[in-house]
Design a protein around this motif. Structure first.
Motif, PDB file in Angstrom:
ATOM      1  N   VAL A   8      -7.764  15.051  11.742  1.00 24.50           N
ATOM      2  CA  VAL A   8      -6.540  14.499  10.887  1.00 24.50           C
ATOM      3  C   VAL A   8      -5.348  14.709  11.430  1.00 24.50           C
ATOM      4  CG1 VAL A   8      -7.852  13.943   8.833  1.00 24.50           C
ATOM      5  CG2 VAL A   8      -6.637  16.318   9.198  1.00 24.50           C
ATOM      6  N   PRO A   9      -4.279  14.036  11.400  1.00 22.76           N
ATOM      7  CA  PRO A   9      -3.049  14.359  11.842  1.00 22.76           C
ATOM      8  C   PRO A   9      -2.600  15.667  11.347  1.00 22.76           C
ATOM      9  CG  PRO A   9      -2.974  12.169  11.155  1.00 22.76           C
ATOM     10  CD  PRO A   9      -4.257  12.676  10.630  1.00 22.76           C
ATOM     11  N   PHE A 107      -4.602   7.674   1.644  1.00 21.15           N
ATOM     12  CA  PHE A 107      -3.444   8.609   1.266  1.00 21.15           C
ATOM     13  C   PHE A 107      -2.415   9.204   2.573  1.00 21.15           C
ATOM     14  CE2 PHE A 107      -7.298   8.969  -1.431  1.00 21.15           C
ATOM     15  CZ  PHE A 107      -6.776   8.335  -2.508  1.00 21.15           C
ATOM     16  N   LEU A 108      -2.951   8.897   3.641  1.00 20.16           N
ATOM     17  CA  LEU A 108      -1.894   9.417   4.891  1.00 20.16           C
ATOM     18  C   LEU A 108      -0.865   8.083   4.817  1.00 20.16           C
ATOM     19  CD1 LEU A 108      -4.113  10.584   7.619  1.00 20.16           C
ATOM     20  CD2 LEU A 108      -2.553  12.012   6.181  1.00 20.16           C
ATOM     21  N   LYS A 109      -1.423   6.988   4.545  1.00 19.38           N
ATOM     22  CA  LYS A 109      -0.513   5.798   4.427  1.00 19.38           C
ATOM     23  C   LYS A 109       0.491   5.826   3.276  1.00 19.38           C
ATOM     24  CE  LYS A 109      -0.471   0.624   4.398  1.00 19.38           C
ATOM     25  NZ  LYS A 109      -1.103  -0.503   4.677  1.00 19.38           N
ATOM     26  N   ILE A 114       5.793   6.646   0.893  1.00 16.04           N
ATOM     27  CA  ILE A 114       6.839   7.274   0.350  1.00 16.04           C
ATOM     28  C   ILE A 114       7.809   7.941   0.974  1.00 16.04           C
ATOM     29  CG2 ILE A 114       6.758   9.693  -1.281  1.00 16.04           C
ATOM     30  CD1 ILE A 114       3.981   8.830  -1.910  1.00 16.04           C
ATOM     31  N   SER A 115       7.460   8.604   2.154  1.00 13.97           N
ATOM     32  CA  SER A 115       8.857   9.136   2.880  1.00 13.97           C
ATOM     33  C   SER A 115       9.380   8.178   3.746  1.00 13.97           C
ATOM     34  CB  SER A 115       8.096  10.081   4.096  1.00 13.97           C
ATOM     35  OG  SER A 115       7.106   9.444   4.727  1.00 13.97           O
ATOM     36  N   ILE A 229      -1.298   1.253  -4.443  1.00 15.65           N
ATOM     37  CA  ILE A 229      -1.892  -0.122  -4.423  1.00 15.65           C
ATOM     38  C   ILE A 229      -1.667  -0.582  -2.961  1.00 15.65           C
ATOM     39  CG2 ILE A 229      -1.986  -2.156  -4.973  1.00 15.65           C
ATOM     40  CD1 ILE A 229      -1.758  -1.152  -7.809  1.00 15.65           C
ATOM     41  N   GLU A 230      -0.193  -0.455  -2.490  1.00 19.45           N
ATOM     42  CA  GLU A 230       0.043  -1.044  -1.217  1.00 19.45           C
ATOM     43  C   GLU A 230      -0.699  -0.188   0.047  1.00 19.45           C
ATOM     44  OE1 GLU A 230       4.233  -1.797  -0.646  1.00 19.45           O
ATOM     45  OE2 GLU A 230       3.895  -1.827   1.580  1.00 19.45           O
ATOM     46  N   ALA A 231      -0.985   0.884  -0.118  1.00 11.19           N
ATOM     47  CA  ALA A 231      -1.777   1.733   0.643  1.00 11.19           C
ATOM     48  C   ALA A 231      -3.141   1.489   0.999  1.00 11.19           C
ATOM     49  CB  ALA A 231      -1.447   3.370   0.492  1.00 11.19           C
TER      50      ALA A 231
END
Ligand code: NAD
Length: 544
Positions: A8-9, A107-109, A114-115, A229-231
Motif C-alpha cells: 500500500v502507498p 479509504f485511500l480515495k 478529504i485532503s 459514498i463518493e469514494a
C-alpha cells in the motif's frame, strides 16, 4: 481474484496548510464558509446506501451564532436503528469477501478527497457546526481524518502480515476475519476526525457498522458520509443514524449480532454502556469487543528548572485551543513557587492577545463552547470558584450566551490541590493552577497521580535530565500520552498513538495496529501435507 502481495502507498502525515492572508486555501475556505452560510441543508440519515428523511426536522445553529440557521437534519427513532442493523448484516458477506486491496482503495480515495476537493467543505462544516477556528478545523477535519484513513490501511496490511512459523510438513497461517456481527460506532462532538475514524477503522478490517454521531456534530458527519459514498463505499457497510444515544443503545445492546463498540466520549456514558453489555452478555453470539476512549483530567507539571516561556505557552495553548474541548486539554497545572511569579505574567501576556469571537473571523483564537448545557455547566464552576475561599479566578471568567456560547479563557488559582476543578473533567476553557512549595516536589507528584480517576495525557516541563527521568518514572501510570517539554495536546496519527488508561479508556491507541487488531477475529489454519496414518508412537515398538 488477488494475484499479488500488494504494497500500500506509504502514508505520510497530511501537511497542515497555513491559511495565511492571501493564501489560496484561505480564499477557498472563506468562499466555502460563505456558501454554507447562505444555504439551508436538509441532512438525511444514510441507511443501506439510501437517504432516509423522517420529516422530524432538527435545526442546526452555529454554537457561536445562535440566530443563524444552517439547516436541519432528520431525526430517526428505534425503527431506523433496526433498519441500520439489518442493512449492515445484509452487506456483511459481500464486504467481508471483498479483496482487501479494494477495501483499501475506497479509504485511500476518501483520504485524497478529504485532503483535496472536500478539504474546504469538511473544514467549513466543522467550523460552523462545532465552532472551531480555521487552524483547529484544518488539523482535525482535513489532516487527521486523512491520516486515520491512510495509516489505517497501512495498519491493516501490517496485521495481515502477522503470520506464524511453520515447521516441515505443514503450513500454518492466520486468517484475519472480521468480527461476526456488526460494530457500533458511537462518536463525540469534539473531533471530526474521531467521528470519521470510529466507523471506518472496523470497516477497513472488513466489518460492517452502525454509526451514531453526536447531535452537535451531525453537519460534519454528513460531509464524511458524502465523501465515503463518493469514494465508492458500498451500501450498508456504514449506516449513519441520527437518534439519541439511549435509543440506539436500547436496540443495539440487545441484539444477538452486536459484535463490538467503538466509542469515544465521556467516562460516565462508557461505564453505563459497559454495564449494559455485561448484563446482556448471554444474548450475544460472541463476546463483544469494547473499545472506548473517554475523559481526562490532563495535567502540566513543572519543576523548578522549567523554561518559563515554553511552560507559559503550553499552559495557554494546551488549555484553551478549541476552548479546552479536547480530551487531551490541560485542565490542571502544578507549578513550583520559585518560578510562579515569572511564569504567570508570561501566561497573562499571551492570554491578553487571544481574541474571542466567531471562527468566520480568522483572527479569533477562542470560539464558542458546543452547546447550552456545556455553557451552563462551565459557568456554574466559574461562579462557584468566584465564591469559594480555596479558589480565585485570576483571569477571564466572563460568560455570555446572548449571541453564542462564549466563555472567556479562565484561569483559577487554588490553594487546595483537591479543589473540585483540579479533579473533575470540565471540558471547557478553564484551567486550575496549584502552586506547590519547591521542597514538596515528590509529595506533589503523589498528589497529582492520585487526584483524579483519569490517566489520559500529561506534560512535564523541566530542563534537568535527572529530574525528567525521575518524574517520568514516578508518573508511569498517570497518563497514556506523556509529553516532555511540550503541551499535552496535539497527538498526530502515526507519531503519538493516542489513548489513556484508568478511567480514561481502554487505551487501544486510535489510528494504530493496536486499535485495528480489536476489529478482527483470527482463525488459525494448520494444513498438514503428509498426515499421520496410524495412531502409534515410535516408542511403542519393542526393544530389539
Ligand atoms: P458524550 O459521552 O456526551 O457523547 C458521546 C456519544 O455518546 C455521543 O454520540 C452521544 O450522543 C452518545 N451518548 C450520550 N449519552 C448516551 C447514552 N446514555 N447511551 C448511549 N449513547 C450516549 O461525549 P461528548 O460530549 O460528545 O464528548 C466529550 C467527551 O469525550 C469528553 O469526556 C472527552 O474527554 C471525551 N473524548 C475522549 C477522547 C479520547 O480519545 N480519550 C477524545 C475525544 C473526546
Amino acid at each position: 481474484m488477488s494475484t499479488g502481495f500488494y504494497n500500500v502507498p506509504i502514508p505520510k502525515n497530511e501537511p497542515v496548510k497555513s491559511y495565511a492572508p492571501g493564501s489560496a486555501e484561505r480564499i477557498d475556505l472563506q468562499k466555502t464558509i460563505q456558501e454554507l452560510r447562505t444555504i439551508h441543508v436538509d441532512l438525511p440519515m444514510i441507511i443501506d446506501g439510501k437517504e432516509v428523511r423522517t420529516g422530524k426536522k432538527v435545526e442546526m445553529h452555529p454554537p457561536h451564532d445562535l440566530a443563524h440557521n444552517l439547516g436541519c437534519y432528520h431525526q430517526g427513532d428505534k425503527t431506523h436503528v433496526v433498519q441500520a442493523i439489518e442493512a449492515a448484516l445484509k452487506a456483511k458477506a459481500a464486504w467481508a469477501n471483498t479483496p482487501w486491496q479494494h477495501r483499501a482503495a475506497i479509504f485511500l480515495k476518501a483520504a485524497d478527497l478529504i485532503s483535496g476537493p472536500y478539504r474546504a467543505k469538511i473544514n467549513a462544516a466543522t467550523m460552523l457546526g462545532q465552532s472551531k477556528n480555521a487552524y483547529q478545523a484544518e488539523i482535525d477535519a482535513a489532516c487527521e481524518l486523512a491520516d486515520f484513513y491512510r495509516f489505517g490501511v497501512k495498519c491493516m496490511t501490517e496485521i495481515y502480515a502477522m503470520q506464524p512459523e511453520s515447521t516441515p510438513g505443514m503450513w500454518n497461517y492466520n486468517e484475519f476475519r472480521p468480527l461476526e456481527g456488526f460494530v457500533f460506532a458511537l462518536t463525540p462532538f469534539n473531533f471530526t476526525s474521531i467521528a470519521g475514524n470510529l466507523p471506518v477503522a472496523p470497516a477497513i478490517m472488513g466489518n460492517v457498522t452502525v454509526w451514531k454521531p453526536s447531535k452537535t456534530a451531525v453537519y460534519s458527519a454528513s460531509v464524511i458520509m458524502e465523501v465515503l459514498i463518493e469514494a465508492g463505499l458500498p451500501a450498508g457497510v456504514i449506516n449513519l443514524v441520527f437518534v439519541s444515544g439511549p435509543v440506539a443503545g436500547e436496540v443495539i445492546f440487545n441484539h444477538p449480532d452486536f459484535a463490538g463498540i467503538h466509542f469515544t466520549g465521556s467516562t460516565g456514558v462508557f461505564q453505563d454502556i459497559w454495564k449494559t453489555i455485561g448484563t446482556n452478555i448471554s444474548r450475544y453470539k460472541s463476546y463483544p469487543r469494547i473499545v472506548g476512549e473517554t475523559g481526562g483530567k490532563d495535567f502540566i507539571f513543572a519543576d523548578p528548572s522549567a523554561d518559563t516561556d515554553a511552560l507559559a505557552t503550553a499552559i495557554v495553548r494546551g488549555s484553551f485551543e478549541y476552548q479546552g474541548q479536547k480530551c487531551s486539554a490541560a485542565s490542571r497545572a502544578y507549578i513550583p513557587k520559585s518560578i510562579w511569579n515569572e511564569t504567570w505574567p508570561k501566561c497573562e501576556a499571551q492570554l491578553r492577545r487571544m481574541k474571542m469571537g466567531p471562527p468566520e473571523d480568522f483572527t479569533n483564537f477562542i470560539n464558542a463552547v458546543i452547546d447550552e448545557a456545556s455553557f451552563d455547566k462551565l459557568k456554574g464552576f466559574v461562579d462557584r470558584a468566584r465564591k469559594d475561599d480555596e479558589a480565585e479566578v485570576i483571569y477571564g471568567g466572563n460568560c455570555d450566551k446572548s449571541v453564542g456560547y462564549f466563555i472567556e479563557p479562565t484561569v483559577i488559582l487554588t490553594k487546595d490541590p483537591h479543589y473540585i476543578t483540579m479533579q473533575e473533567e470540565l471540558f471547557g476553557p478553564v484551567v486550575t493552577i496549584f502552586v506547590y512549595e519547591d521542597n514538596q516536589l515528590d509529595q506533589t507528584l503523589t498528589l497529582l497521580d492520585e487526584t483524579s480517576p483519569y490517566a489520559l495525557t500529561g506534560a512535564l516541563f523541566s530542563q534537568n535530565r535527572y529530574s525528567i527521568d525521575h518524574i517520568t518514572k514516578r508518573l508511569t501510570n498517570a497518563a497514556g500520552n506523556f509529553y516532555i517539554n511540550d503541551k499535552p495536546t496535539g497527538a498526530v496519527v502515526g507519531q503519538q498513538p493516542f489513548g489513556g488508561a484508568r478511567g480514561s479508556g481502554t487505551n487501544d491507541k486510535a489510528g494504530s495496529v493496536f486499535n485495528m487488531l480489536r476489529w478482527t477475529s483470527i482463525r488459525t489454519i494448520k494444513e498438514t501435507f503428509v498426515p499421520a496414518r496410524d495412531f502409534s508412537y515410535p516408542n511403542f515398538l519393542p526393544d530389539k
